[in-house]
Design an enzyme around this catalytic site. Structure first.
Site, mmCIF file in Angstrom:
data_model
loop_
_atom_site.group_PDB
_atom_site.id
_atom_site.type_symbol
_atom_site.label_atom_id
_atom_site.label_comp_id
_atom_site.label_asym_id
_atom_site.label_seq_id
_atom_site.Cartn_x
_atom_site.Cartn_y
_atom_site.Cartn_z
ATOM 1 C CG HIS A 220 -2.004 -6.112 -6.205
ATOM 2 N ND1 HIS A 220 -3.244 -5.526 -6.081
ATOM 3 C CD2 HIS A 220 -1.800 -6.796 -5.048
ATOM 4 C CE1 HIS A 220 -3.759 -5.825 -4.899
ATOM 5 N NE2 HIS A 220 -2.912 -6.597 -4.260
ATOM 6 N NE ARG B 30 -3.788 -0.220 2.256
ATOM 7 C CZ ARG B 30 -5.025 -0.119 1.783
ATOM 8 N NH1 ARG B 30 -5.516 1.063 1.447
ATOM 9 N NH2 ARG B 30 -5.791 -1.182 1.668
#
Length: 397
Positions: free
Chosen positions: A265, A234
């Site tokens: 991802h 993140r």
């Protein structure tokens, strides 16, 4: 070294009839819990698996691969990507599942939100909690929110299974009693070794199951050196991932015999960042970087064994790479897998384009430098962590 408490356990001790609940929801959790599941299953224990639902089809494929189908699978139906939304949804649904499954022991792994929620609800319902891969710390803000998740689980668990002496030391420094700490190694090494053995036994079958585009790319580039790229943290979303992509572009530009494989991802914003970072490449250079959909675990292990080195922000891949003596460039400012840094098998490069290019260049240009980053033995384990965890639980739970 294994903890004294583990060493004192007799190999003849019988496991009791407790009901064990695995609370897991992401790809890494499934991989790292599979050896524990298999060890408890061999001991004919009663096991339930709660899939908390963060990873969908990828998770389902992994559950099938390891032969550990969930008893309950949650449908989160999240309205936003916020951590608050995820956590609140998990608290309600995991509690309902816990009441339905009625476990005696709750097992959680690592640092995910599902692990934090599972440990908290185990504590709320007076169920002892076992924390697999306990004690990892950066002692910094990042990785966010994983660093705090681990710390909080450490306050809730009854059994702590750190993989290394460093992780054990972290727990003791935080006041965890010695008789709750069992240093067992990391189950990811068990899983990686088991998977590579399975691949080598039937590599043709694995290659047939690769996505068609990737199989064709690997065949076309079979004489090229390969690097494996992953980025999903993140804290790296946005410009940092664009910088990683820029660094990859610079590497393939400077080394004509090098190609890159990047399983991207599934978050759309991550893919957009990767594409933006590669947007100015010429078609010929862009053709040497393969952006794949998220890959099945066996395919990822196959690529990790095939590659020269990996550039990653993944904790699990740092560990898995060490099992195969593959150098790692860590695309983070810090890592809770410091053992590999200390052992010379990994370098922190962050998302600095020039530093990444410089370290990749040394690996690709100097055989001696490359060999210096090949660890002779993984600092994370010997492939028997799952057995040790099952034995400890059987003795004390």
């Amino acid at each position: 070294m294994l903890s004294l408490q583990f060493a004192m356990l007799s190999s003849e001790e019988k496991m009791n009839d407790k009901r064990y609940l695995f609370c897991i929801g992401t790809r890494p959790e499934i991989i790292k819990m599979a050896p524990v599941f298999q060890s408890l299953k061999r001991a004919e224990k009663e096991i339930s698996i709660l899939h908390t639902g963060q990873h969908g089809s990828v998770a389902n494929d992994l559950y099938r691969f390891f032969g550990m189908l969930p008893n309950v699978s949650l449908d989160l139906r999240r309205s936003s990507n916020s951590l608050g939304s995820l956590t609140s949804a998990l608290f309600e649904k995991v509690e309902n599942a816990l009441l339905q499954l009625k476990p005696d022991v709750v097992l959680v792994q690592g640092d995910t939100t599902s692990a934090f929620v599972g440990a908290t609800l185990g504590y709320y319902h007076r169920k002892p909690v076992a924390h697999v891969e306990a004690g990892l710390r950066t002692h910094e803000h990042d990785p966010f929110p994983e660093e705090k998740n681990r710390e909080m689980i450490g306050r809730l668990a009854q059994w702590h299974f750190p993989p290394t002496p460093r992780a054990s030391k972290n727990l003791r420094q935080e006041g965890i009693a010695d008789d709750s700490i069992f240093e067992v190694g990391n189950t990811v090494i068990d899983a990686a070794q088991w998977t590579l053995d399975k691949i080598k036994a039937d590599s043709a079958e694995l290659i047939r199951e690769l996505p068609a585009g990737l199989a064709a790319f690997l065949e076309k580039m079979k004489h090229s050196r390969k690097i494996l790229i992953t980025a999903h943290r993140r804290e790296n979303w946005g410009q940092p991932i664009r910088n990683i992509a820029l660094a990859v572009a610079r590497i393939v530009e400077e080394f004509p015999d090098v190609v890159a494989i990047w399983p991207v991802h599934p978050n759309p914003s991550v893919r957009d960042d990767v594409e933006r970072g590669l947007s100015e490449l010429s078609p010929s250079l862009r053709g040497r970087i393969f952006l794949a959909e998220p890959l099945p675990y066996p395919a990822l292990i196959y690529l990790l064994d095939l590659c020269a080195f990996t550039l990653t922000d993944s904790g699990g891949i740092q560990e898995e790479a060490s099992a195969f003596a593959k150098p790692v460039l860590v695309a983070r400012e810090s890592t809770e897998r410091q053992e590999l840094i200390n052992g010379g098998g990994a370098k922190l490069v962050g998302t600095d384009v020039e530093l990444t290019l410089a370290e990749a260049g040394k690996l690709l240009s100097s055989e001696a430098y490359y060999r210096s980053m090949q660890v002779s033995q993984s600092p994370f384990g010997d492939g028997k962590a799952g057995e040790r965890i099952a034995k400890v639980l059987g003795r004390f739970s």
